[in-house]
Motif scaffolding. Structure first.
Motif, PDB file in Angstrom:
ATOM      1  N   LEU A  63       1.811  -0.734 -10.157  1.00  0.00           N
ATOM      2  CA  LEU A  63       1.466  -1.581  -9.012  1.00  0.00           C
ATOM      3  C   LEU A  63       0.960  -0.770  -7.829  1.00  0.00           C
ATOM      4  CD1 LEU A  63       4.384  -4.194  -9.102  1.00  0.00           C
ATOM      5  CD2 LEU A  63       1.997  -4.530  -9.777  1.00  0.00           C
ATOM      6  N   ARG A  64       1.355   0.507  -7.763  1.00  0.00           N
ATOM      7  CA  ARG A  64       0.886   1.376  -6.685  1.00  0.00           C
ATOM      8  C   ARG A  64      -0.589   1.724  -6.853  1.00  0.00           C
ATOM      9  NH1 ARG A  64       2.263   6.133  -6.662  1.00  0.00           N
ATOM     10  NH2 ARG A  64       2.339   6.622  -4.456  1.00  0.00           N
ATOM     11  N   ARG A  65      -1.094   1.566  -8.087  1.00  0.00           N
ATOM     12  CA  ARG A  65      -2.508   1.839  -8.392  1.00  0.00           C
ATOM     13  C   ARG A  65      -2.915   3.250  -7.992  1.00  0.00           C
ATOM     14  NH1 ARG A  65      -5.072  -2.620 -10.080  1.00  0.00           N
ATOM     15  NH2 ARG A  65      -4.134  -4.650  -9.599  1.00  0.00           N
ATOM     16  N   GLY A  66      -2.055   4.205  -8.281  1.00  0.00           N
ATOM     17  CA  GLY A  66      -2.379   5.597  -8.020  1.00  0.00           C
ATOM     18  C   GLY A  66      -3.269   6.155  -9.121  1.00  0.00           C
ATOM     19  N   PRO A  67      -3.649   7.434  -9.010  1.00  0.00           N
ATOM     20  CA  PRO A  67      -4.493   8.057 -10.031  1.00  0.00           C
ATOM     21  C   PRO A  67      -3.783   8.148 -11.371  1.00  0.00           C
ATOM     22  CG  PRO A  67      -3.631   9.715  -8.526  1.00  0.00           C
ATOM     23  CD  PRO A  67      -3.288   8.383  -7.936  1.00  0.00           C
ATOM     24  N   VAL A  68      -4.523   7.933 -12.457  1.00  0.00           N
ATOM     25  CA  VAL A  68      -3.955   8.036 -13.802  1.00  0.00           C
ATOM     26  C   VAL A  68      -3.959   9.501 -14.226  1.00  0.00           C
ATOM     27  CG1 VAL A  68      -4.206   7.368 -16.217  1.00  0.00           C
ATOM     28  CG2 VAL A  68      -4.763   5.731 -14.411  1.00  0.00           C
ATOM     29  N   PRO A  69      -2.811  10.064 -14.606  1.00  0.00           N
ATOM     30  CA  PRO A  69      -2.766  11.471 -15.019  1.00  0.00           C
ATOM     31  C   PRO A  69      -3.695  11.723 -16.206  1.00  0.00           C
ATOM     32  CG  PRO A  69      -0.546  10.596 -14.720  1.00  0.00           C
ATOM     33  CD  PRO A  69      -1.480   9.432 -14.669  1.00  0.00           C
TER      34      PRO A  69
END
Length: 278
Positions: A63-69
């Motif tokens: 839900l934070r929509r951060g970068p995908v590792p």
């Protein structure tokens, strides 16, 4: 705030661990307070919800929509799924082989009586194995491996990731030692079986991490399920058997990770190759 703390926050790791532990421990403390076995109503509700803490942690990170590792293994209906079955067999073999070796070394004689009784209590083979699949592998692996593992792998090697997730996993399980009717409560926290259970999650973290790299979350679920179900069916819970199984799994995990130490991982759905560090 230091660089490591900022990196952890930015990657979503802090969010994952916070949500995972808060939801799991909160629910399990309610279950403990109710004082009834986790299979009885209403204790079963907070018990089951608590087991899904890692999934709630994974959802919070998404839900934070951060970068995908870059080390994330995406789920695709492709050849990666073919790893699940052989890895399940390997995982089950580490428990069965360890139990056989323990018997040969003077440990308990293997018997299916306790496992058969457990399956009957669950209402048959189908509900037993479904409950073993849901109550652990499906409730945990999307979080521990699908979310935390690739993020940790961006900053440390596979062995260190195994140690970090193993330590977190061991601490995460602690409330179960105080919940009436659980296997862990039967062991007792300050007992050899309790200590060995806590130590066993370290090679398990390495094995499921190895499985995740090969076949994503489904393969990690297969390994987790193979170990849990085989241990339950064989009643492989004596200290002697636990010790030999732990040693067997540690040897297999170290060998598997060592073989992949300089390997690269092709992330499903990508055209390129993501380089991994050992």
């Amino acid at each position: 705030m230091n660089d490591n703390a900022q990196a952890s926050r930015g990657s979503g790791l802090a969010t994952f661990f916070a949500v995972t532990f808060i939801t799991t421990w909160g629910c399990w403390l309610v279950a403990i307070a109710l004082g009834q076995p986790p299979t009885t109503f209403p204790t079963v509700i907070p018990f089951l919800l608590g087991g899904f803490g890692p999934v709630f942690g994974a959802i919070a990170v998404r839900l934070r929509r951060g970068p995908v590792p870059v080390h994330t293994v995406k789920f695709r209906l492709n050849a990666r799924l073919l790893w699940a079955l052989p890895l399940l067999v390997l995982a089950a073999a580490t428990v069965a082989g360890g139990a056989v070796l323990a018997q040969a070394l003077g440990g308990p004689v293997l018997s299916l009586d306790a496992g058969t009784a457990l399956i009957a209590t669950a209402g048959g083979a189908a509900p037993f194995f479904v409950s073993m699949l849901v109550g652990g592998p499906l409730a945990e692996e999307p979080g521990w491996r699908g979310t935390a593992y690739p993020r940790l792998l961006e900053r440390m090697g596979r062995f260190r990731v195994g140690l970090v997730l193993g330590a977190a996993w061991a601490v995460w399980h602690l409330p179960l030692f105080f919940m009436t009717g659980t296997v862990q409560a039967g062991f007792g926290l300050l007992s050899w079986s309790g200590l060995l259970f806590s130590l066993s999650v370290f090679p398990m973290a390495m094995l499921t991490g190895y499985a995740y790299e090969l076949g994503g979350v489904p393969s990690a679920v297969a390994v987790h399920f193979g170990v849990n179900a085989t241990a339950a069916v064989l009643n492989a819970y004596s200290p002697m058997t636990q010790t030999v199984v732990l040693a067997t799994q540690l040897l297999v995990a170290v060998a598997a990770i060592s073989l992949r130490r300089n390997a690269s991982v092709t992330v499903a759905g990508d055209s390129g190759v993501r380089l991994q560090h050992g």
